[in-house]
Design an enzyme around this catalytic site. Structure first.
Site, short mmCIF file in Angstrom:
data_model
loop_
_atom_site.label_atom_id
_atom_site.label_comp_id
_atom_site.label_asym_id
_atom_site.label_seq_id
_atom_site.Cartn_x
_atom_site.Cartn_y
_atom_site.Cartn_z
N ASP A 1 0.84 -1.19 0.00
CA ASP A 1 0.00 0.00 0.00
C ASP A 1 0.89 1.25 0.00
O ASP A 1 1.97 1.23 -0.59
CB ASP A 1 -0.94 -0.03 1.22
N HIS B 1 -3.60 6.17 3.33
CA HIS B 1 -4.37 5.00 2.88
C HIS B 1 -3.81 3.71 3.47
O HIS B 1 -4.55 2.86 3.98
CB HIS B 1 -4.33 4.96 1.36
N SER C 1 -11.08 -0.83 -0.99
CA SER C 1 -9.83 -0.77 -0.22
C SER C 1 -10.06 -1.06 1.25
O SER C 1 -9.21 -1.65 1.92
CB SER C 1 -9.20 0.63 -0.33
#
Length: 741
Positions: A147, A216, A529
């Protein structure tokens, strides 16, 4: 091939799955660009020998070892063999002719596509008999997160109370900007970062280290394996105890995606393959990838699965349009997003005292003077032209998303209302299940409403000379009154374009409005996600409970025990432009049920090397491959999909008993409409000597027509267990028939 993250970001251009835009690199005849040269399985004992073999091949094309060293960007030397190099198109073509080279492809762009969700899934931290307790909270399972990096100071990554790092761990803690070896711990056991193929301008604004600039990766890592954190919230909303699905699991960080100036994050084929290759070497048990590949080429994930690593991918955020599900290889778990029983209602009070409820993450800042009535203005689409010449200073503006995606229009409308001096925004849209749009409205009140609510507000405005409204801050509501779970509107839907013989996505998990860590605080994000690390965390628990299970066995347990109804027995719905009962192209086997997956009764297992037999030379791990591939629907998957049913076919499946030794299961068939389904034998009898049984499913079209997909299921059940697999079939007459009218 292009990667995206799967969470929702506040601006439409940032589809980190989220929701991200695709950047493809142009090809110019004589100019160099980054290519991925894939050589299949590793054929040398030492990584240095693998690297030397790469330079031998490349030197033959470029003319010297020096040129090869200058061109080489990265070597894949652990889980599989290959390299990333700067090449011209002609050089790439020359390399492709070498007998040991399997493929040469341009490196393309990847982008990134809690307090309540785990309790909603039944993983109660206090439940003594559930999966969480039985698996010891995922103790010592290592989850690799590919990620945007991680923020190690977050409370979610506290290493307090952890024992030594498992001795099997072979990874490293790569130092860099804002990151030293002390940032790794007994919780974050390793961290690496990869820059190959990423634009230099993007890297200049980032941390050249595993540190997460975007947020994220921190969010997804804490969702999968965050430690227990008391009193977490987003400005008081969604307050409670934050934790990951496997709170005692370890985290290995592979930063492959990099924050962009416009929001979201990007990486490349080269960075993600490098991360997978290193993760195989390092010894992770699970890989979580909240990103998408727009062109299927998942040989890296296949090598990981063949090494015993379960790989979990996001399905994408292109719903509710069909056929746009991504990451559809049968060896990975592809995750759709769902809604849970938590909402954030916000009350709009009109001047006539009528109160209307919308939803938002709007909260009052520290210096707020509180809610008050403001004039209400009609802004139409709230484009710059629509607001031009309209004085909305200090007013609440009503904006309507007609014929325009709310994801595209909301950011535009918010900017224009702010520029015009508005004090509030009421945004009208069809349901998208995405509230993080409203998380940062730059100090003004904002709220999302549907078209029925818009009609009530509009009628009041027409009947009143000086309409006013007041917007209260949001509050958090949880409970059984909501009809959930539901498949979120943005979640990508099947069927798979590349592999229609496999039902995709595989499973649905919470992905709408999920609270998890972001830097030193907590944020609410939406997207597949967010759903992906939910499944990765559950996989970690299952791996801890059943360490000898293969990735296929874990996937089977998750799919065959999934729920297709809510707690009241009502069918799970799928949100979209119109709501409907969900089908396998919305959620695969259904909504994930972790405690049931712990004891599935039967599993559909697959030797990971068997995948090679089903794809001819489309995806291969050796230079020589069997060009006469077997239909994919004959693979022993926990689902059946026949995209071109023209005559009766018989499909075999094999189940392994992992429950009580002496068990009898009966078949229950719900055939797809228009298809006759027969199962032989219809009763399976297991004992100590008979643990594995093969059965046959015959599907026969009832008519001759050019049809569409219909759905059904096959369930094996006894008094204790229910083992269900979804079925999809399409009766056809013609090949390559485009259903466009």
């Amino acid at each position: 091939m292009a990667f995206r993250s799967s969470s929702r970001a506040p601006v439409a251009s940032a589809l980190i799955l989220c929701f991200c835009t695709l950047l493809l690199l142009g090809v110019h005849g004589g100019s160099s660009r980054l290519y991925i040269v894939y050589l299949g399985d590793v054929k040398h004992g030492h990584p240095n020998d693998v690297i030397a073999s790469h330079h031998d091949i490349l030197s033959n094309v470029l003319g010297s070892k020096e040129e090869s060293l200058a061109s080489m960007i990265h070597n894949y030397k652990h889980g599989f063999s290959g390299f990333a190099a700067m090449l011209t198109e002609d050089q790439a073509k020359q390399l492709a002719e070498f007998p040991e080279v399997i493929s040469v492809q341009p490196s393309e762009t990847y982008t990134t596509a809690t307090t309540r969700s785990w309790d909603f899934l039944g993983l109660d931290y206090q439940m003594p008999n559930g999966l969480l307790h039985k698996s010891n909270y995922g103790e010592d399972i290592i989850i690799g997160v590919i990620d945007t990096g991680i923020w190690p100071e977050s409370r979610s990554f506290s290493a307090k109370g952890y024992g030594p790092v498992p001795s099997r761990w072979k990874g490293t803690c790569q130092v860099g900007q804002g990151w030293d070896r002390n940032n790794c711990s007994r919780k974050i056991v390793g961290a690496r970062f990869y820059t190959a193929g990423v634009d230099e301008e993007i890297l200049k604004a980032e941390y050249l280290s595993p540190r997460d600039y975007d947020g994220h990766g921190t969010h997804t890592a804490s969702t999968a394996a965050g430690s227990v954190v008391e009193a977490a919230s987003f400005h008081g909303l969604a307050a409670g105890v934050a934790r990951g699905g496997a709170p005692r699991a370890r985290i290995a960080v592979y930063k492959s995606l990099w924050a962009t100036a416009g929001g979201g994050a990007v990486g490349s084929t080269a960075t993600v393959l490098a991360a997978i290759d290193d993760a195989i070497h390092d010894g992770v048990d699970v890989l979580s990838l909240s990103l998408i590949i727009l062109e299927e080429n998942s040989f890296g994930a296949l090598h990981a699965v063949q090494k015993g690593i379960t790989v979990v991918y996001a399905a994408g955020n292109f719903g509710p349009t069909p056929q746009l599900v991504r990451n559809t290889a049968p060896w990975v778990i592809t995750v759709a997003a769902s809604k849970i029983d938590r909402s954030f209602p916000i009350v709009i009070t009109l001047g006539n005292k009528n109160q209307i409820v919308g939803q938002s993450l709007y909260y009052e800042g520290k210096n707020s003077s509180g809610s008050s009535f403001r004039l209400l203005a009609d802004g139409g689409l709230c484009t710059a032209d629509a607001l031009n010449g309209t004085d909305v200073r200090g007013q609440i503006v009503l904006c309507v998303s007609f014929m325009v995606s709310p994801l595209e229009l909301f950011a535009v409308a918010l900017k224009n209302v702010l520029d015009a001096g508005g004090s509030g925004l009421i945004f009208v849209q069809h349901s998208m299940d995405i509230l993080d749009l409203t998380a940062n409205c730059k100090g003004i009140a904002c709220v999302l409403v549907d078209f029925a609510t818009w009609s009530q507000i509009s009628k009041y405005m027409l009947d009143t000379s000086s309409p006013v409204a007041k917007i209260e801050p949001a509050r958090t509501v949880t409970g059984e009154e909501a009809m959930v779970p539901k498949v979120a509107a943005f979640s990508s839907r099947g069927p798979s374009i590349e592999y229609p013989e496999f039902i995709k996505p595989d499973i649905a998990a919470p992905g709408a409005n999920i609270l998890a860590a972001k830097r030193d605080s907590y944020a609410v994000l939406s997207g597949t996600s967010m759903a992906t690390p939910h499944v990765a965390g559950i996989v970690a628990l299952l791996k801890a409970l059943h360490p000898d299970w293969s990735p296929a066995a874990i996937k089977s347990a998750i799919i065959t025990t999934a729920s297709v109804t809510d707690g009241r027995g009502m069918p799970i719905m799928a949100q979209g432009l119109s709501r409907k009962i969900a089908d396998p192209f919305d959620y695969g086997g259904g909504h994930i049920n972790p405690n049931a997956a712990a004891e599935p009764g039967l599993i559909y297992d697959i030797d990971p090397n068997d995948y090679n037999h089903f794809f001819g030379c489309t995806i291969k791990t050796t230079v020589s491959c069997n060009t006469s591939s077997v239909p994919g629907y004959l693979l022993n998957l926990p689902s059946i999909s026949v995209p071109n049913l023209r005559y009766p076919i018989t499909i075999s499946r094999t189940v392994t008993n992992v429950g009580e030794v002496n068990a009898v299961y009966h078949a229950e068939i719900q055939g797809p409409p228009g298809v006759k389904v027969q199962v032989e034998p219809s009763i399976l009898m297991f004992n100590a000597a008979n643990k594995v049984i093969t059965f046959h499913v015959k599907l026969s079209p009832m008519w001759r027509l050019q049809g569409d997909y219909t759905f059904g299921s096959l369930t094996w059940h006894n008094e204790q267990k229910t083992v269900r697999i979804p079925m999809a079939a399409r009766i056809t007459i013609h090949d390559f028939y485009a259903d466009v009218a």
